[in-house]
Design a protein around this motif. Structure first.
Motif, PDB file in Angstrom:
ATOM      1  N   GLN A 113       0.772  -1.283  -0.022  1.00  0.00           N
ATOM      2  CA  GLN A 113      -0.075   0.184  -0.027  1.00  0.00           C
ATOM      3  C   GLN A 113       1.003   1.230   0.088  1.00  0.00           C
ATOM      4  N   ILE A 114       0.921   2.057  -1.079  1.00  0.00           N
ATOM      5  CA  ILE A 114       2.026   3.085  -1.144  1.00  0.00           C
ATOM      6  C   ILE A 114       1.457   4.280  -0.505  1.00  0.00           C
ATOM      7  N   ILE A 115       2.039   4.803   0.294  1.00  0.00           N
ATOM      8  CA  ILE A 115       1.381   6.043   0.867  1.00  0.00           C
ATOM      9  C   ILE A 115       2.061   7.319   0.160  1.00  0.00           C
ATOM     10  N   SER A 116       3.526   7.311  -0.103  1.00  0.00           N
ATOM     11  CA  SER A 116       4.164   8.253  -0.811  1.00  0.00           C
ATOM     12  C   SER A 116       5.402   7.939  -1.208  1.00  0.00           C
ATOM     13  N   HIS A 117       5.903   8.882  -2.081  1.00  0.00           N
ATOM     14  CA  HIS A 117       7.413   8.491  -2.387  1.00  0.00           C
ATOM     15  C   HIS A 117       8.108   9.773  -2.643  1.00  0.00           C
ATOM     16  N   ASN A 118       9.518   9.475  -2.568  1.00  0.00           N
ATOM     17  CA  ASN A 118      10.410  10.519  -2.691  1.00  0.00           C
ATOM     18  C   ASN A 118      11.271  10.131  -3.985  1.00  0.00           C
ATOM     19  N   LEU A 119      11.508  10.905  -4.895  1.00  0.00           N
ATOM     20  CA  LEU A 119      12.557  10.735  -5.982  1.00  0.00           C
ATOM     21  C   LEU A 119      13.439  11.924  -5.774  1.00  0.00           C
ATOM     22  N   GLU A 120      14.855  11.430  -5.618  1.00  0.00           N
ATOM     23  CA  GLU A 120      15.951  12.588  -5.620  1.00  0.00           C
ATOM     24  C   GLU A 120      17.092  11.818  -6.802  1.00  0.00           C
ATOM     25  N   PHE A 121      17.361  13.134  -7.389  1.00  0.00           N
ATOM     26  CA  PHE A 121      18.540  13.038  -8.464  1.00  0.00           C
ATOM     27  C   PHE A 121      19.884  13.147  -7.882  1.00  0.00           C
ATOM     28  N   LEU A 122      20.879  12.361  -8.105  1.00  0.00           N
ATOM     29  CA  LEU A 122      22.159  12.860  -7.489  1.00  0.00           C
ATOM     30  C   LEU A 122      22.938  13.441  -8.301  1.00  0.00           C
ATOM     31  N   GLY A 123      23.767  14.430  -8.312  1.00  0.00           N
ATOM     32  CA  GLY A 123      24.737  15.066  -9.299  1.00  0.00           C
ATOM     33  C   GLY A 123      25.630  15.933  -8.679  1.00  0.00           C
ATOM     34  N   ILE A 124      26.120  16.939  -9.536  1.00  0.00           N
ATOM     35  CA  ILE A 124      27.051  17.935  -9.170  1.00  0.00           C
ATOM     36  C   ILE A 124      26.530  19.093  -9.312  1.00  0.00           C
ATOM     37  N   CYS A 125      26.484  20.084  -8.484  1.00  0.00           N
ATOM     38  CA  CYS A 125      25.753  21.372  -8.481  1.00  0.00           C
ATOM     39  C   CYS A 125      26.597  22.481  -9.233  1.00  0.00           C
ATOM     40  N   PRO A 126      25.992  23.681  -9.887  1.00  0.00           N
ATOM     41  CA  PRO A 126      26.833  24.228 -10.574  1.00  0.00           C
ATOM     42  C   PRO A 126      27.950  24.715  -9.874  1.00  0.00           C
ATOM     43  N   LYS A 127      27.823  25.203  -8.857  1.00  0.00           N
ATOM     44  CA  LYS A 127      28.859  25.693  -7.889  1.00  0.00           C
ATOM     45  C   LYS A 127      30.258  24.640  -7.583  1.00  0.00           C
ATOM     46  N   CYS A 128      29.805  23.582  -7.411  1.00  0.00           N
ATOM     47  CA  CYS A 128      30.776  22.550  -7.144  1.00  0.00           C
ATOM     48  C   CYS A 128      31.539  22.039  -8.510  1.00  0.00           C
ATOM     49  N   GLN A 129      30.735  22.135  -9.654  1.00  0.00           N
ATOM     50  CA  GLN A 129      31.429  22.114 -10.914  1.00  0.00           C
ATOM     51  C   GLN A 129      32.141  23.020 -11.266  1.00  0.00           C
ATOM     52  N   ALA A 130      31.839  24.361 -10.914  1.00  0.00           N
ATOM     53  CA  ALA A 130      32.990  25.578 -11.387  1.00  0.00           C
ATOM     54  C   ALA A 130      34.087  25.574 -10.428  1.00  0.00           C
ATOM     55  N   ASP A 131      33.963  25.121  -8.993  1.00  0.00           N
ATOM     56  CA  ASP A 131      34.933  24.897  -8.120  1.00  0.00           C
ATOM     57  C   ASP A 131      36.107  23.721  -8.684  1.00  0.00           C
ATOM     58  N   ARG A 132      35.472  22.672  -8.995  1.00  0.00           N
ATOM     59  CA  ARG A 132      36.287  21.558  -9.274  1.00  0.00           C
ATOM     60  C   ARG A 132      37.028  22.181 -11.075  1.00  0.00           C
ATOM     61  N   LYS A 133      36.369  22.752 -11.846  1.00  0.00           N
ATOM     62  CA  LYS A 133      37.245  23.283 -12.858  1.00  0.00           C
ATOM     63  C   LYS A 133      38.198  24.144 -12.437  1.00  0.00           C
ATOM     64  N   ARG A 134      38.017  25.099 -11.497  1.00  0.00           N
ATOM     65  CA  ARG A 134      39.009  26.172 -11.107  1.00  0.00           C
ATOM     66  C   ARG A 134      40.236  25.364 -10.401  1.00  0.00           C
ATOM     67  N   GLN A 135      40.052  24.216  -9.818  1.00  0.00           N
ATOM     68  CA  GLN A 135      40.980  23.417  -9.206  1.00  0.00           C
ATOM     69  C   GLN A 135      41.854  22.725 -10.271  1.00  0.00           C
ATOM     70  N   ARG A 136      41.235  22.293 -11.213  1.00  0.00           N
ATOM     71  CA  ARG A 136      41.731  21.465 -12.112  1.00  0.00           C
ATOM     72  C   ARG A 136      42.657  22.554 -12.998  1.00  0.00           C
ATOM     73  N   ASP A 137      42.223  23.604 -13.515  1.00  0.00           N
ATOM     74  CA  ASP A 137      42.909  24.642 -14.172  1.00  0.00           C
ATOM     75  C   ASP A 137      44.022  25.277 -13.409  1.00  0.00           C
ATOM     76  N   ALA A 138      43.853  25.306 -12.231  1.00  0.00           N
ATOM     77  CA  ALA A 138      44.949  25.912 -11.354  1.00  0.00           C
ATOM     78  C   ALA A 138      45.946  24.783 -11.269  1.00  0.00           C
ATOM     79  N   SER A 139      45.717  23.453 -11.295  1.00  0.00           N
ATOM     80  CA  SER A 139      46.808  22.496 -11.148  1.00  0.00           C
ATOM     81  C   SER A 139      47.670  22.060 -12.395  1.00  0.00           C
ATOM     82  N   LEU A 140      47.170  22.795 -13.695  1.00  0.00           N
ATOM     83  CA  LEU A 140      47.546  22.611 -14.941  1.00  0.00           C
ATOM     84  C   LEU A 140      48.620  23.768 -15.131  1.00  0.00           C
ATOM     85  N   ASN A 141      48.621  24.817 -14.036  1.00  0.00           N
ATOM     86  CA  ASN A 141      49.359  26.134 -14.225  1.00  0.00           C
ATOM     87  C   ASN A 141      50.433  25.961 -13.498  1.00  0.00           C
TER      88      ASN A 141
END
Length: 141
Positions: A113-141
């Motif tokens: 007997q289903i009462i409710s459900h939760n659906l959650e998508f997992l990913g990387i938010c835009p801020k964390c994507q930008a932070d990772r890109k900055r870190q990669r770019d800094a390590s290349l320099n």
């Protein structure tokens, strides 16, 4: 039959709900307590947490529980989907229409007997994507 009484709305509960509904994020009790203290400086974390739990049980707000993560609270009590950043833990609403018939299909296939459900998508938010890109770019320099 007598009508069910409306839940009592104390001043503290009202302020907690107002501040939660202002946010487009899904704060923890501790984060929301910091915000509420700007209006109610003497409110305790325990009071904020108890009121959030109570409002969640009453269906006024939603409590988001994910294994291994601190509970978050959502001022939108209606069924909707979420996105969670696997790096910083930020939770955001997913602006998608609900999948119609999902709960009925699950009930038919499982005999639950289903009462409710939760659906959650997992990913990387835009801020964390930008932070990772900055870190990669800094390590290349």
């Amino acid at each position: 039959m007598e009508p069910t009484p409306k839940p009592r709305m104390t001043k503290q509960k009202k302020v907690i709900l107002e501040e939660l509904k202002k946010l487009d994020t899904h704060p923890t009790a501790r984060e929301l307590c910091g915000i509420v203290r700007e209006r109610l400086p003497k409110i305790s974390l325990g009071t904020v947490y108890r009121n959030l739990e109570l409002m969640s049980k009453q269906g006024i707000i939603r409590k988001l529980e994910v294994s291994g993560a601190e509970m978050c609270f959502d001022g939108n009590p209606h069924n909707h989907y979420h996105l969670r950043c696997v790096i910083c833990g930020r939770v955001a609403d997913a602006d998608l229409p609900l999948i119609q018939g999902l709960e009925d299909s699950m009930a038919e296939k499982t005999n639950f007997q289903i009462i409710s459900h939760n659906l959650e998508f997992l990913g990387i938010c835009p801020k964390c994507q930008a932070d990772r890109k900055r870190q990669r770019d800094a390590s290349l320099n």
